[in-house]
Design a protein around this motif. Sequence first.
Motif, PDB file in Angstrom:
ATOM      1  N   GLU A   1      65.730  75.877  85.696  1.00  0.00           N
ATOM      2  CA  GLU A   1      67.160  76.122  85.840  1.00  0.00           C
ATOM      3  C   GLU A   1      67.821  76.003  84.468  1.00  0.00           C
ATOM      4  N   GLU A   2      69.043  76.541  84.351  1.00  0.00           N
ATOM      5  CA  GLU A   2      69.755  76.532  83.083  1.00  0.00           C
ATOM      6  C   GLU A   2      71.124  75.880  83.235  1.00  0.00           C
ATOM      7  N   VAL A   3      71.607  75.331  82.115  1.00  0.00           N
ATOM      8  CA  VAL A   3      72.940  74.736  82.052  1.00  0.00           C
ATOM      9  C   VAL A   3      73.618  75.230  80.784  1.00  0.00           C
ATOM     10  N   ASP A   4      74.848  75.672  80.920  1.00  0.00           N
ATOM     11  CA  ASP A   4      75.655  76.095  79.767  1.00  0.00           C
ATOM     12  C   ASP A   4      76.779  75.079  79.589  1.00  0.00           C
ATOM     13  N   ARG A   5      76.913  74.528  78.373  1.00  0.00           N
ATOM     14  CA  ARG A   5      77.901  73.485  78.104  1.00  0.00           C
ATOM     15  C   ARG A   5      78.821  73.917  76.964  1.00  0.00           C
ATOM     16  N   GLN A   6      80.119  73.669  77.149  1.00  0.00           N
ATOM     17  CA  GLN A   6      81.094  73.929  76.100  1.00  0.00           C
ATOM     18  C   GLN A   6      81.997  72.712  75.942  1.00  0.00           C
ATOM     19  N   HIS A   7      82.305  72.385  74.698  1.00  0.00           N
ATOM     20  CA  HIS A   7      83.070  71.178  74.388  1.00  0.00           C
ATOM     21  C   HIS A   7      84.132  71.532  73.350  1.00  0.00           C
ATOM     22  N   TYR A   8      85.405  71.374  73.735  1.00  0.00           N
ATOM     23  CA  TYR A   8      86.531  71.614  72.839  1.00  0.00           C
ATOM     24  C   TYR A   8      87.165  70.270  72.494  1.00  0.00           C
ATOM     25  N   ARG A   9      87.555  70.068  71.226  1.00  0.00           N
ATOM     26  CA  ARG A   9      88.124  68.783  70.831  1.00  0.00           C
ATOM     27  C   ARG A   9      89.247  68.970  69.808  1.00  0.00           C
ATOM     28  N   PHE A  10      90.174  68.036  69.860  1.00  0.00           N
ATOM     29  CA  PHE A  10      91.332  68.033  68.976  1.00  0.00           C
ATOM     30  C   PHE A  10      91.615  66.588  68.589  1.00  0.00           C
ATOM     31  N   GLY A  11      91.914  66.345  67.318  1.00  0.00           N
ATOM     32  CA  GLY A  11      92.177  64.980  66.868  1.00  0.00           C
ATOM     33  C   GLY A  11      93.281  64.930  65.838  1.00  0.00           C
ATOM     34  N   LEU A  12      94.010  63.847  65.860  1.00  0.00           N
ATOM     35  CA  LEU A  12      95.059  63.606  64.878  1.00  0.00           C
ATOM     36  C   LEU A  12      95.001  62.140  64.472  1.00  0.00           C
ATOM     37  N   SER A  13      94.882  61.882  63.165  1.00  0.00           N
ATOM     38  CA  SER A  13      94.951  60.515  62.655  1.00  0.00           C
ATOM     39  C   SER A  13      96.162  60.414  61.736  1.00  0.00           C
TER      40      SER A  13
ATOM     41  N   ASP B   1      83.379  72.226  63.331  1.00  0.00           N
ATOM     42  CA  ASP B   1      84.574  71.391  63.227  1.00  0.00           C
ATOM     43  C   ASP B   1      85.320  71.707  61.939  1.00  0.00           C
ATOM     44  N   VAL B   2      86.638  71.604  62.013  1.00  0.00           N
ATOM     45  CA  VAL B   2      87.493  71.782  60.846  1.00  0.00           C
ATOM     46  C   VAL B   2      88.502  70.645  60.826  1.00  0.00           C
ATOM     47  N   SER B   3      88.663  70.003  59.661  1.00  0.00           N
ATOM     48  CA  SER B   3      89.694  68.972  59.500  1.00  0.00           C
ATOM     49  C   SER B   3      90.558  69.320  58.290  1.00  0.00           C
ATOM     50  N   GLN B   4      91.864  69.069  58.427  1.00  0.00           N
ATOM     51  CA  GLN B   4      92.835  69.435  57.400  1.00  0.00           C
ATOM     52  C   GLN B   4      93.788  68.266  57.173  1.00  0.00           C
TER      53      GLN B   4
ATOM     54  N   LEU C   1      98.218  61.390  54.416  1.00  0.00           N
ATOM     55  CA  LEU C   1      98.630  60.425  55.434  1.00  0.00           C
ATOM     56  C   LEU C   1      98.331  60.926  56.843  1.00  0.00           C
ATOM     57  N   SER C   2      98.196  62.228  57.010  1.00  0.00           N
ATOM     58  CA  SER C   2      97.900  62.818  58.317  1.00  0.00           C
ATOM     59  C   SER C   2      96.659  63.686  58.207  1.00  0.00           C
ATOM     60  N   THR C   3      95.803  63.618  59.217  1.00  0.00           N
ATOM     61  CA  THR C   3      94.615  64.458  59.274  1.00  0.00           C
ATOM     62  C   THR C   3      94.522  65.087  60.654  1.00  0.00           C
ATOM     63  N   LEU C   4      94.446  66.408  60.673  1.00  0.00           N
ATOM     64  CA  LEU C   4      94.315  67.159  61.915  1.00  0.00           C
ATOM     65  C   LEU C   4      92.915  67.745  61.982  1.00  0.00           C
ATOM     66  N   SER C   5      92.270  67.627  63.134  1.00  0.00           N
ATOM     67  CA  SER C   5      90.910  68.148  63.279  1.00  0.00           C
ATOM     68  C   SER C   5      90.776  68.887  64.602  1.00  0.00           C
ATOM     69  N   ILE C   6      89.992  69.955  64.587  1.00  0.00           N
ATOM     70  CA  ILE C   6      89.655  70.693  65.794  1.00  0.00           C
ATOM     71  C   ILE C   6      88.164  70.973  65.762  1.00  0.00           C
ATOM     72  N   GLY C   7      87.566  71.114  66.941  1.00  0.00           N
ATOM     73  CA  GLY C   7      86.135  71.344  66.979  1.00  0.00           C
ATOM     74  C   GLY C   7      85.702  72.033  68.251  1.00  0.00           C
ATOM     75  N   TYR C   8      84.525  72.641  68.183  1.00  0.00           N
ATOM     76  CA  TYR C   8      83.952  73.339  69.328  1.00  0.00           C
ATOM     77  C   TYR C   8      82.435  73.180  69.285  1.00  0.00           C
ATOM     78  N   SER C   9      81.842  72.929  70.457  1.00  0.00           N
ATOM     79  CA  SER C   9      80.392  72.852  70.582  1.00  0.00           C
ATOM     80  C   SER C   9      79.940  73.713  71.747  1.00  0.00           C
ATOM     81  N   ARG C  10      78.759  74.274  71.613  1.00  0.00           N
ATOM     82  CA  ARG C  10      78.171  75.082  72.686  1.00  0.00           C
ATOM     83  C   ARG C  10      76.724  74.664  72.858  1.00  0.00           C
TER      84      ARG C  10
ATOM     85  N   ASN D   1      93.142  61.571  70.227  1.00  0.00           N
ATOM     86  CA  ASN D   1      92.070  62.538  70.407  1.00  0.00           C
ATOM     87  C   ASN D   1      92.097  63.113  71.825  1.00  0.00           C
ATOM     88  N   TYR D   2      91.825  64.401  71.908  1.00  0.00           N
ATOM     89  CA  TYR D   2      91.747  65.076  73.207  1.00  0.00           C
ATOM     90  C   TYR D   2      90.476  65.913  73.224  1.00  0.00           C
ATOM     91  N   GLU D   3      89.798  65.938  74.363  1.00  0.00           N
ATOM     92  CA  GLU D   3      88.617  66.770  74.499  1.00  0.00           C
ATOM     93  C   GLU D   3      88.566  67.382  75.892  1.00  0.00           C
TER      94      GLU D   3
END
Length: 390
Positions: free
Chosen positions: A168-180, A135-138, A144-153, A192-194
Amino acid sequence: MVVTKNTLHIARCLQPARLLVMSALLVAQQLTAAVLPEDRADVLYHSYDGGGVTIDGPSVLVRKSIKDKFSLSANYYIDNVSSASIDVELSASEYTERREEKSVGLDYLHDKTVISMGVTNSEENDYSANAFRFDVSQDFFGGLSTLSIGYSRGADEVGQNNDPEFAEEVDRQHYRFGLSQVLTENFLLSLNYEAITNEGFLNNPYRQVRFVDPDNATSFKLESEAYPNTRSSDATALGLIYYLPYRAALKTKARYYTDDWGIDGKTAELGYTHPFRERWIFDIKYRYYQQTAAEFYSDLFPRSDFQNYKARDKELSTFSSHTFGIGVSYSLNIDRLNFLERGSLSLNLDHIRFEYDDFRDATETDASAGEESLYGFEANVIRFYLSLYY
């Protein structure tokens, strides 16, 4: 139920009571200049009891910063599960299991940017999960504003207790975006969007669907579920917090979820936080959730192998839930302990009522197949934790 890790840097300049209120509400958001999470240790006990399922166990989190640039964290979490749910009653026997989760994380602060990463391992007797997150937040406009993006695997391995050859196997990916965004002195907004994609064996190897018995139309038989091997979902959430003149706060949240299995979910939540004197905080909340069923879900199929994909998981049915929650937090007086800055005790209680529109209680023996009572149940969730800051 992960113990919250982040706090507001600006809160250090506020009065003690206001600090408690804003920390409780916005502990996971950085609304001013980028800062590392505070050094702390949390011990949590959690409990869930409802629908024939009980889950409880402890969680321990420790976080420590290094030279004001790095912050290391480690978390150990246990779920003790005992299940005699309606699914188990229909086709299996009551079971107990234990899940252990371990995670480590690293946060790095550079100017107005915080970079976070971590790895998690979860183990139980028939399921293993490993995940990596980044994750990265800026911060912008003076914090007054914070933007964040993230990725999980994540990479999961699914087993089956009664079949040692099953794997059996499962592959999971998670993308996220946030603004405060701080809108006014008293008004805070978050968006927030994911997006999540899953691929592999996505159903429960133990769960079965039911179909009408060809020899007796009032009865049914069982066969294994079959799910698609891919699933993609999107969710968008909007949150608002308004700080009231008498040091209390109102918060509201709306969330919309959709996936390619045909499920649409809507969530609305309203909460109120009220401080009492200098050390107490009280919270109340109400949450409503409603969803449609997956396209391949049915409570009762007309015959065996009626379609390629078939499910009877009640979590894929049409249902709604109502959650009523209360919480209390107390700031500890630990001035005599020189190695600690402050501490708090918190207790949260949630009562949840689930109502299913197309999932029936198939364990009823005095009703014909498909004419049983619609299912519903109530659950209670307890979270009690101690936080120490050093």
